[in-house]
Design a protein around this motif. Sequence first.
Motif, PDB file in Angstrom:
ATOM      1  N   GLU A 330       0.580-101.655 115.112  1.00 18.06           N
ATOM      2  CA  GLU A 330      -0.243-101.341 113.950  1.00 18.06           C
ATOM      3  C   GLU A 330       0.560-101.251 112.658  1.00 18.06           C
ATOM      4  N   ALA A 331       1.722-101.844 112.635  1.00 15.44           N
ATOM      5  CA  ALA A 331       2.575-101.721 111.447  1.00 15.44           C
ATOM      6  C   ALA A 331       2.444-102.885 110.482  1.00 15.44           C
ATOM      7  N   SER A 332       1.768-103.950 110.866  1.00 17.08           N
ATOM      8  CA  SER A 332       1.701-105.140 110.019  1.00 17.08           C
ATOM      9  C   SER A 332       0.264-105.481 109.678  1.00 17.08           C
ATOM     10  N   PRO A 333      -0.015-105.862 108.420  1.00 15.19           N
ATOM     11  CA  PRO A 333      -1.346-106.359 108.069  1.00 15.19           C
ATOM     12  C   PRO A 333      -1.580-107.796 108.504  1.00 15.19           C
ATOM     13  N   GLY A 334      -0.536-108.458 109.032  1.00 14.27           N
ATOM     14  CA  GLY A 334      -0.685-109.828 109.512  1.00 14.27           C
ATOM     15  C   GLY A 334      -0.454-110.891 108.467  1.00 14.27           C
ATOM     16  N   TRP A 335      -0.001-110.516 107.269  1.00 13.45           N
ATOM     17  CA  TRP A 335       0.223-111.497 106.217  1.00 13.45           C
ATOM     18  C   TRP A 335       1.591-112.146 106.399  1.00 13.45           C
ATOM     19  N   MET A 336       1.642-113.429 106.126  1.00  6.55           N
ATOM     20  CA  MET A 336       2.872-114.192 106.303  1.00  6.55           C
ATOM     21  C   MET A 336       3.398-114.663 104.943  1.00  6.55           C
ATOM     22  N   LEU A 337       4.640-115.074 104.937  1.00  8.74           N
ATOM     23  CA  LEU A 337       5.280-115.572 103.725  1.00  8.74           C
ATOM     24  C   LEU A 337       4.787-116.989 103.435  1.00  8.74           C
ATOM     25  N   LEU A 338       4.321-117.206 102.209  1.00 10.76           N
ATOM     26  CA  LEU A 338       3.810-118.519 101.797  1.00 10.76           C
ATOM     27  C   LEU A 338       4.737-119.246 100.834  1.00 10.76           C
ATOM     28  N   SER A 339       5.765-118.582 100.365  1.00  8.67           N
ATOM     29  CA  SER A 339       6.541-119.103  99.235  1.00  8.67           C
ATOM     30  C   SER A 339       7.929-119.606  99.597  1.00  8.67           C
ATOM     31  N   HIS A 340       8.310-119.620 100.899  1.00 13.75           N
ATOM     32  CA  HIS A 340       9.655-120.061 101.238  1.00 13.75           C
ATOM     33  C   HIS A 340       9.840-121.529 100.862  1.00 13.75           C
ATOM     34  N   ARG A 341      10.847-121.792 100.048  1.00 15.74           N
ATOM     35  CA  ARG A 341      11.184-123.127  99.560  1.00 15.74           C
ATOM     36  C   ARG A 341      10.051-123.757  98.754  1.00 15.74           C
ATOM     37  N   ALA A 342       9.148-122.933  98.223  1.00 16.53           N
ATOM     38  CA  ALA A 342       8.111-123.472  97.344  1.00 16.53           C
ATOM     39  C   ALA A 342       8.766-124.125  96.130  1.00 16.53           C
ATOM     40  N   HIS A 343       8.166-125.205  95.664  1.00 19.85           N
ATOM     41  CA  HIS A 343       8.714-125.890  94.491  1.00 19.85           C
ATOM     42  C   HIS A 343       8.579-124.990  93.277  1.00 19.85           C
ATOM     43  N   ALA A 344       9.675-124.742  92.593  1.00 18.17           N
ATOM     44  CA  ALA A 344       9.694-123.823  91.461  1.00 18.17           C
ATOM     45  C   ALA A 344      10.125-124.548  90.196  1.00 18.17           C
ATOM     46  N   THR A 345       9.455-124.240  89.110  1.00 20.18           N
ATOM     47  CA  THR A 345       9.827-124.728  87.787  1.00 20.18           C
ATOM     48  C   THR A 345       9.880-123.531  86.849  1.00 20.18           C
ATOM     49  N   ALA A 346      10.493-123.722  85.688  1.00 22.09           N
ATOM     50  CA  ALA A 346      10.665-122.602  84.772  1.00 22.09           C
ATOM     51  C   ALA A 346      10.668-123.083  83.338  1.00 22.09           C
ATOM     52  N   SER A 347      10.436-122.145  82.435  1.00 21.40           N
ATOM     53  CA  SER A 347      10.476-122.452  81.000  1.00 21.40           C
ATOM     54  C   SER A 347      11.864-122.881  80.578  1.00 21.40           C
ATOM     55  N   SER A 348      12.898-122.313  81.222  1.00 20.02           N
ATOM     56  CA  SER A 348      14.290-122.686  80.970  1.00 20.02           C
ATOM     57  C   SER A 348      15.135-122.063  82.066  1.00 20.02           C
ATOM     58  N   SER A 349      16.377-122.492  82.175  1.00 18.44           N
ATOM     59  CA  SER A 349      17.256-121.962  83.221  1.00 18.44           C
ATOM     60  C   SER A 349      18.685-121.913  82.718  1.00 18.44           C
ATOM     61  N   ALA A 350      19.370-120.830  83.062  1.00 17.32           N
ATOM     62  CA  ALA A 350      20.801-120.738  82.791  1.00 17.32           C
ATOM     63  C   ALA A 350      21.556-121.629  83.770  1.00 17.32           C
ATOM     64  N   GLU A 351      22.707-122.092  83.353  1.00 17.69           N
ATOM     65  CA  GLU A 351      23.503-122.984  84.197  1.00 17.69           C
ATOM     66  C   GLU A 351      23.868-122.281  85.511  1.00 17.69           C
ATOM     67  N   GLY A 352      23.641-122.982  86.615  1.00 15.61           N
ATOM     68  CA  GLY A 352      23.967-122.447  87.926  1.00 15.61           C
ATOM     69  C   GLY A 352      22.935-121.513  88.499  1.00 15.61           C
TER      70      GLY A 352
END
Length: 581
Positions: A330-352
């Motif tokens: 009874e410790a888990s609501p049963g939700w799983m991770l959906l975002s592993h290695r999801a394609h990510a974009t950003a307004s800008s990024s620092a080098e590295g």
Amino acid sequence: MNSRIVCNPLDLSYRYQDIRTPFVGRSVHREAADPTVVFYRGRYLMFASMTRGFWHSEDLIEWTLQPSEKIPAIDYAPDVREVDGALLFTASRKTKGRFFRSVDPFADDFEEIAPSDVAFWDPDTFQDDDGRLYLYWGCSHNRPVSGVELDRSTFRSLGEPVPLISADTANRGWERTGDDYVAEVRRGFAGKVMDAYIGDAPFIEGAYMNRVGDRYYLQYAGPGTQFNTYADGCYVGDGPLGPFDYDPHSPFSSKPGGFITGAGHGSTFQDRHGNWWHVATMRVSVNADFERRIGLFPAGFDDDGVLFCNQNFADYPMLVPDRAFDPWTEASPGWMLLSHRAHATASSSAEGHDPALATDESVRSWWVAGSDRPGEWLQLDLGEEATVHALQVNLADHELASRAPKRRDLAKATFGKRAVFPDSHPTEVRVELSVDGVEWTVVHDTIGSREDAPHAFIVLPEARRARFVRVTAGEMPFGGAFAASGVRVFGLADVPLPDAVAVGGERHDPRTASLRWDAAPGAVGYNVRYGIAPDKLYHSWLVYDRTDLEVGSLNAGHPYWFAVDSFNGAGVAPGAVARLD
């Protein structure tokens, strides 16, 4: 139900540290570790290192920081117990320790009542059912954890200290130092100093005592807080000073894999309903070795009296029921991770620090915006529309030493000097969801609020369908750039479960097993479970992007059983249990 869900690391207003050392210069980062939780007068009080106070909660879910000017600000590993109806506080010092007493901690009435005649690190006090009081301490690579009875009036030792726990790395694989139990290679002048001083010896530390029935459970931590293998083990005895027998199910608290690792140096306590919990130290250890967070885990004692923690998917959402509950079912609501290695974009990024580092399931790497201006954003494409129940936005401390004002209240520490910033710092974010990337719905917005939530866990009032997630920054600590180590999305995906997998391999030495399994089509990752009995697979190791694992935490002289569960956004496919000799 949704309001009674949390996610590790706990979202606490961790205080910033100003640390000056001869080896690494200045570092400014959040830190809290070595937690002790006590249930006192209807509230849970959590004391942790480098906090300048304590957190309190009515429900183990929402925590509020209560500042204190009376308890020592930079004494490590604070221990708090209820003794004779009042709180007894003590913490680590270079010199002999001090004891403080409080009956109204919210009034900051902590009063120093006695000095100790023992110089200690990582103390723990324990009052037995007969009223007698004991002290345990130890934090060393070459000295044991010890214990002694104390006079309840003077807090002086009654008799000589008793050595209780020492390292045994020849027989206990989990006590070996190094990430993944592989000895670290230290470099530079500081590395040479540490090699000469410590070598590869583990630190045995963090004692904590519980009595359950007629058994005494003396817990301890090792091998070092900076490793992903930081864990808590246990000795069991018939008296508060032993003799004790090592519990071969150790470590009972261990989290070497997943988004955030480590589960050592903590405390085990009961809630108002009689449920057992273990609260422990989790590591970041990027800006400094002692950059750490706090995790909470369901725990208990099985029918054979074995102390355990349920740390399966221990950095996924977790229920905290307002009643007695089964910590395994009874410790888990049963939700799983959906975002592993999801394609990510950003307004800008620092080098590295590319956007992909926000979805790689590691708290130790992070995306950083290219400027410190509010309005910078990070966006995730989950690939397919899914049912989203919750999100976790984990912020990182990126190059803040050049921005944070220098504290003038520095005090001597183990190495160098340090001070704790007393105030909260804003972590303002707006979180939006979208099905098509065009129309967006705001589901969380703290911009302008100055809310301090470095690991914000957002449970949606109602599940929403979404494919895209966007997080936009407002004000950040010390005016720094928006930096995210993990934007994590939890829910259920419209995909079939992966196939179950069978584990194979061999135990090639008494402390190590090499495991292999075939890749399951559609699997996101695998949860490796193991233990010294087929019905007691109390250890787990969460892995992504791999189909093999070297498990170096075994206790010599005992058989082990293993299972590998494959999982994806739809759920978990349990694997069959196999014995490897």
